[in-house]
Design an enzyme around this catalytic site. Structure first.
Site, short mmCIF file in Angstrom:
data_model
loop_
_atom_site.label_atom_id
_atom_site.label_comp_id
_atom_site.label_asym_id
_atom_site.label_seq_id
_atom_site.Cartn_x
_atom_site.Cartn_y
_atom_site.Cartn_z
N ASP A 165 23.25 85.89 17.41
CA ASP A 165 21.85 86.31 17.62
C ASP A 165 20.85 85.55 16.75
OD1 ASP A 165 23.19 87.66 15.51
OD2 ASP A 165 21.67 89.23 15.45
N GLU A 225 24.19 90.68 14.85
CA GLU A 225 24.55 90.74 13.43
C GLU A 225 23.36 91.13 12.58
OE1 GLU A 225 25.13 90.27 9.44
OE2 GLU A 225 23.75 88.91 10.46
N HIS A 260 17.10 81.44 4.33
CA HIS A 260 17.46 82.15 5.56
C HIS A 260 16.31 83.08 5.96
CE1 HIS A 260 21.84 81.13 5.60
NE2 HIS A 260 21.51 80.75 4.39
ZN LIG Z 1 20.55 86.56 8.72
ZN LIG Z 2 23.33 85.39 9.29
#
Ligand SMILES: [Zn+2]
Ligand SMILES: [Zn+2]
Length: 429
Positions: free
Chosen positions: A102, A168, A398
């Site tokens: 995802d 996730e 991230h």
């Molecule tokens: Zn992530």
């Molecule tokens: Zn991840």
């Protein structure tokens, strides 16, 4: 949507196994062969990202590819999950390997030729969609591993279950999804793997490097929401109010004592307040304040302790101020990811063989969380970090618009995971 050139696949499947050949050399050869096609698939997925529980086209692409490889494929697991089984030509154990598929509601900074321009609506807001956590890389790597091991199928001693997991990052509010739902739907049964492996692209590590932790690897993530209710008044007449802002300030300060006073100095943990909302105008004392935050721990008992302390602190400071406090929610998300000690020691030498001993580093656990833990709580698990940064460049963190995973991580990931699985199957206990 451009058409994918998957011609190399047919060629690869005609390759016959030569049992005399060194398995590492064979993996190297197959990984090199498949990597260009996997990089192309990665670009396609990156350009067509889908949010958690909406991974319809991504799942279709994965299922289609795996069927062409000749694997037994199950779709629709936990909504858009895909599970494929590769049965080797020789008897041996069953292992599982997991990739998440995802993307996130983040708008990509568009300087990549395959940058995402996709936009959608998320929680009522128009947002960009981006693979800002590298799950496109994970998907491409795992399709590559499936290709490599399929090419070596005749000599493969055992069975590999390939799990492509949706959501996730967490399903939208009110929906179930992700690893926990896959487990609930029986993904670890029929056949049950004796170990599960996974990897994550890592924005602070160069391409070619691998990092791992033994034991605790990633923390558990709890989220909470608290409401403090006072009494509204004119900003000039505090004596008529019960000021929820002053009480919230005391709550904010006191909450930090969970980490500093209730946890041992050796106990990892984070207490963060992420939002504070209250008030409409500078000269009005508002009626209430709402706060949200996250608490990260590694042991379930510390999460229980943190929640109890949060409730006690809220009760104490609100009583002292004459306000009332309510824990609107205290939710436990993914548990901590704990790498199985014996399994870790068993497979790290394979990673070292794959990429060179000097490129495999033991790293401290991270306070991020991963729902891989739901699998690793069922069967022994090992989860490691894959370097993604092209030397001489940088990646944003991230979940940010400048997150940048280099294609070079794909051949490394394919090789590392293929060798790890092959070694594990070849040397049963
Ligand atoms: Zn992530
Ligand atoms: Zn991840």
């Amino acid at each position: 949507m451009k058409s994918l050139r998957l011609i190399p696949l047919a060629l690869m499947l005609t390759t016959t196994a030569s049992s005399a050949q060194d398995p590492l050399a064979r993996v190297e050869q197959e990984a090199a062969k498949v990597s260009p096609a996997m990089i192309e698939i990665r670009h396609h997925i990156h350009q067509n990202p889908e949010l958690s529980n909406r991974e319809e086209k991504t799942a279709a692409l994965i299922a289609d590819y795996l069927r062409k490889l000749g694997l037994q494929v199950r779709t629709g697991v936990a909504r858009h999950g895909v599970v494929a089984l590769l049965e080797g030509g020789r008897p041996g154990p069953v292992v599982a390997v997991r990739a998440d598929i995802d993307a996130l509601p983040v708008t990509e900074q568009p300087d990549l030729p395959f940058a995402s321009k996709v936009r959608t609506t998320y929680l009522g807001q128009e947002v960009g969609v981006m693979h800002a956590c590298g799950h496109d890389v994970h998907t491409a790597v795992q399709l590559g591993v499936a290709t490599v091991l399929t090419a070596m199928k005749a000599d493969l001693p055992g069975t590999v279950k390939f799990i492509f997991q949706p959501a996730e990052e967490g399903p939208p509010p009110g929906e179930a999804g992700g690893a926990s739902l896959m487990v609930k739907e029986g993904v670890l049964e029929n056949p049950r793997p004796q170990a599960i492996f996974g990897l994550h692209a890592f924005s602070e590590m160069a391409v070619g490097e691998i990092g791992y932790s033994e034991g605790p690897a990633l923390s558990a993530a709890d989220t909470w929401e608290v409401k403090i209710v006072g009494r509204q008044s004119h900003g000039a007449r505090p004596e008529l109010s019960i000021d929820p802002i002053v009480t919230a300030a005391e709550f904010i300060q006191a909450l930090q004592t969970i980490r500093s006073r209730s946890f041992s100095g050796h106990e990892p943990g984070v207490v963060t307040i992420g939002t504070v909302h209250g008030g409409q105008r500078h000269n009005i004392i508002p009626a209430d304040v709402t706060l949200t935050g996250t608490i990260r721990t590694f042991r379930p008992e510390m999460s229980v302790l943190a929640e109890a302390r949060l409730r006690a602190i809220l009760k104490g400071v609100t009583e002292a101020g004459g306000a009332t406090g309510e824990v609107v929610r205290y939710e436990r998300g993914a548990p901590a990811t704990i790498n199985h000690t014996e399994l870790t020691r068993r497979v790290v030498p394979s990673l070292e063989r794959a990429v060179g001993k000097q490129h495999v580093t033991r790293v401290p656990p991270a306070m991020g969380s991963e729902d891989f833990s739901f699998f690793a709580n069922e069967v022994p698990g090992f989860f490691y970090r894959l370097g993604q940064v092209k030397p001489g460049t940088t990646s944003g963190d991230h979940h940010t618009p400048t997150f940048l995973a280099d294609d070079g991580s794909i051949p490394v990931g394919i090789k590392a995971m293929s060798v790890l699985i092959l070694d594990y199957l070849s040397r049963p206990r």
